[in-house]
Write an enzyme that holds these catalytic residues in place. Sequence first.
Site, PDB file in Angstrom:
ATOM      1  N   ARG A  15     -12.820 -16.786  17.440  1.00  0.00           N
ATOM      2  CA  ARG A  15     -14.231 -15.484  17.145  1.00  0.00           C
ATOM      3  C   ARG A  15     -13.821 -15.105  16.247  1.00  0.00           C
ATOM      4  NH1 ARG A  15     -14.633 -13.067  23.533  1.00  0.00           N
ATOM      5  NH2 ARG A  15     -13.284 -13.370  23.142  1.00  0.00           N
ATOM      6  N   ASP A  63      -1.571 -20.092  25.422  1.00  0.00           N
ATOM      7  CA  ASP A  63      -1.388 -18.858  25.735  1.00  0.00           C
ATOM      8  C   ASP A  63      -0.934 -18.844  25.617  1.00  0.00           C
ATOM      9  OD1 ASP A  63      -1.005 -16.260  26.500  1.00  0.00           O
ATOM     10  OD2 ASP A  63      -0.782 -16.900  28.926  1.00  0.00           O
ATOM     11  N   TYR A 155      -2.061  -0.809  22.869  1.00  0.00           N
ATOM     12  CA  TYR A 155      -2.643  -1.869  21.283  1.00  0.00           C
ATOM     13  C   TYR A 155      -1.327  -0.894  19.520  1.00  0.00           C
ATOM     14  CZ  TYR A 155      -5.727  -3.678  18.104  1.00  0.00           C
ATOM     15  OH  TYR A 155      -6.261  -4.313  17.418  1.00  0.00           O
ATOM     16  N   ALA A 156      -1.446   0.360  19.480  1.00  0.00           N
ATOM     17  CA  ALA A 156      -0.935   0.846  18.421  1.00  0.00           C
ATOM     18  C   ALA A 156       0.633   0.886  18.511  1.00  0.00           C
ATOM     19  CB  ALA A 156      -0.872   2.584  18.635  1.00  0.00           C
ATOM     20  N   ALA A 157       1.554   0.323  19.657  1.00  0.00           N
ATOM     21  CA  ALA A 157       2.839  -0.214  20.541  1.00  0.00           C
ATOM     22  C   ALA A 157       3.054  -1.775  19.740  1.00  0.00           C
ATOM     23  CB  ALA A 157       3.364  -0.121  20.855  1.00  0.00           C
ATOM     24  N   ILE A 188     -13.860  -3.329  11.514  1.00  0.00           N
ATOM     25  CA  ILE A 188     -14.100  -4.300  11.404  1.00  0.00           C
ATOM     26  C   ILE A 188     -15.222  -4.656  11.994  1.00  0.00           C
ATOM     27  CG2 ILE A 188     -14.349  -6.802  10.810  1.00  0.00           C
ATOM     28  CD1 ILE A 188     -12.249  -5.003   9.267  1.00  0.00           C
TER      29      ILE A 188
END
Length: 247
Positions: A15, A63, A155-157, A188
């Site tokens: 995706r 995974d 997420y940033a880390a 995006i």
Amino acid sequence: MNLSGKTAVITGGSRGIGRAIALKLAELGANIAINYTSTPHKAEEVVALVRQMGREAIAIRADVSDGEQVQHMMKEVEEKFSTIDILVNNAGITRDTLLMKMKDEDWDQVMAINLKGTYNCTKAVSRKMMKQRSGKIVNIASVVGVMGNVGQANYAASKAGIIGFTKSVAKELATRGINVNAVAPGFIQTEMTDVLSDEVKEALLNSIPMRQLGTPEDVANVVAFLCSDDARYITGQVIHVDGGMVM
């Protein structure tokens, strides 16, 4: 840019950005291995589109946070195509919430998929690429990993970790003819942004000098360049595709 005869593995390739990357690399001649976890029908759609271009393609469920599953996946790709020339570490998840509300599992899951997944897949292909004395690895980071974002400490880390990982591995593999780079997309236009309210979208656009969201194809075009021989002298770099958000 000609990728004829090359084999590319794209994680999270069913995706959004991953799909666009798979189709772009196939358009340039590469055979494609799509990794997915939860959307087999989407992965098979990409496989069918790649085959319509006259390329070979397979979809493999794995995974990426599980090293054993990754090893099996790469072995299956080698058995099918004999080589792995390109790896795009695109698989990623978000579990957004403020730090004070963040659960341990929110942190652990994001780190496991985004950062450990990148480590697992890169380690799994590096020996093969070293023997070939050639290879292209592109890691999908994020502008959030550079500038941070409220509610996305995990997420940033993870994305900042990918940037540091990219630079370190690039130094380790450079003498073996392997290029390792990162692409840091901004906002995006994907399924994730489609559900945002008009007010939130307007706020996003105001933070982008070009005043528009990017497309998955914008990212795919840069990834394709980094996977080509045209980028043979580029390694350890982070290319921003963000309309000017981070300068």
